[in-house]
Design a protein around this motif. Sequence first.
Motif, short mmCIF file in Angstrom:
data_model
loop_
_atom_site.label_atom_id
_atom_site.label_comp_id
_atom_site.label_asym_id
_atom_site.label_seq_id
_atom_site.Cartn_x
_atom_site.Cartn_y
_atom_site.Cartn_z
N TYR A 1 1.06 -0.95 0.17
CA TYR A 1 -0.12 0.24 0.06
C TYR A 1 0.63 1.05 -0.05
O TYR A 1 2.16 1.61 0.86
CB TYR A 1 -0.75 0.13 1.43
N PHE B 1 -3.53 3.46 -0.97
CA PHE B 1 -3.82 2.53 -2.23
C PHE B 1 -3.39 1.24 -1.91
O PHE B 1 -2.01 1.62 -1.77
CB PHE B 1 -3.78 3.94 -3.24
N ASP B 2 -4.20 0.29 -2.46
CA ASP B 2 -3.40 -0.93 -2.79
C ASP B 2 -2.27 -0.41 -4.73
O ASP B 2 -2.56 -0.36 -5.13
CB ASP B 2 -4.87 -1.63 -3.11
N THR B 3 -1.07 -0.99 -3.92
CA THR B 3 0.15 -0.91 -4.89
C THR B 3 -0.12 -1.37 -6.13
O THR B 3 0.66 -1.46 -7.06
CB THR B 3 1.94 -0.33 -3.70
N ASN B 4 -0.52 -2.99 -6.13
CA ASN B 4 -0.93 -4.17 -6.71
C ASN B 4 -1.98 -3.04 -7.95
O ASN B 4 -1.32 -3.72 -8.53
CB ASN B 4 -0.83 -4.82 -6.19
N THR B 5 -2.51 -2.60 -7.21
CA THR B 5 -3.92 -2.44 -8.20
C THR B 5 -4.19 -1.06 -8.28
O THR B 5 -4.34 -0.63 -9.88
CB THR B 5 -5.26 -3.08 -7.74
N GLY B 6 -3.88 -0.48 -8.10
CA GLY B 6 -3.87 1.08 -7.98
C GLY B 6 -4.59 1.48 -7.38
O GLY B 6 -5.65 2.54 -6.80
N ASP B 7 -6.01 0.34 -6.96
CA ASP B 7 -7.22 1.33 -6.15
C ASP B 7 -6.84 1.66 -4.65
O ASP B 7 -6.44 1.58 -4.01
CB ASP B 7 -8.61 -0.29 -6.07
N ARG B 8 -8.25 2.51 -4.64
CA ARG B 8 -7.80 2.98 -3.32
C ARG B 8 -8.56 1.81 -2.02
O ARG B 8 -9.78 1.62 -2.38
CB ARG B 8 -9.11 4.08 -3.57
#
Length: 163
Positions: free
Chosen positions: A46, A71-78
């Motif tokens: 994250y 943000f999730d660093t794997n998906t870019g999602d918040r």
Amino acid sequence: ALDHVYHRLADDCADEFTTFGLDAPDYMYMHQHFISGEVFSVGEDYMQYVVSSYVFTGGAHGYSTDCYMTFDTNTGDRITVDDIVADRSALLDLLTAKVRADDRAFEDAEVFIPEVFLLDEGGITFIYDPYAIGCYASGAIDITLTEDELDGILRPGAKKYWE
């Protein structure tokens, strides 16, 4: 997107100054708005970003706030509270108990689950803006729940943010 919001705010303020100045030309009108953003912390899975804001539109003092976004660093999602916690009712009970024990909060504060939080080593810190559950002089009130306190209400896989 942030630049657009900032420019729209600046234009609105300029329009307000002009209109107010015509109505009260001898009145000194002070307005300040500062906003900044930066990466606050980075974990293995994250990244946390903070937008800090200060607004003064007259009166006894200005108002400052920090909005943390994770943000999730794997998906870019918040990442939201619902991505981490499965049982919101149990989370509210935990937060209520902690708020009631905190001298900075009003005795009868209406406790809610803030969407502003930080992932800390071993837990989550929820942040209540000034006035949300306490007086302005108390500032932002942070309530930390440890991984042990959150045990049993987390979504499967949520513990990866603490490992």
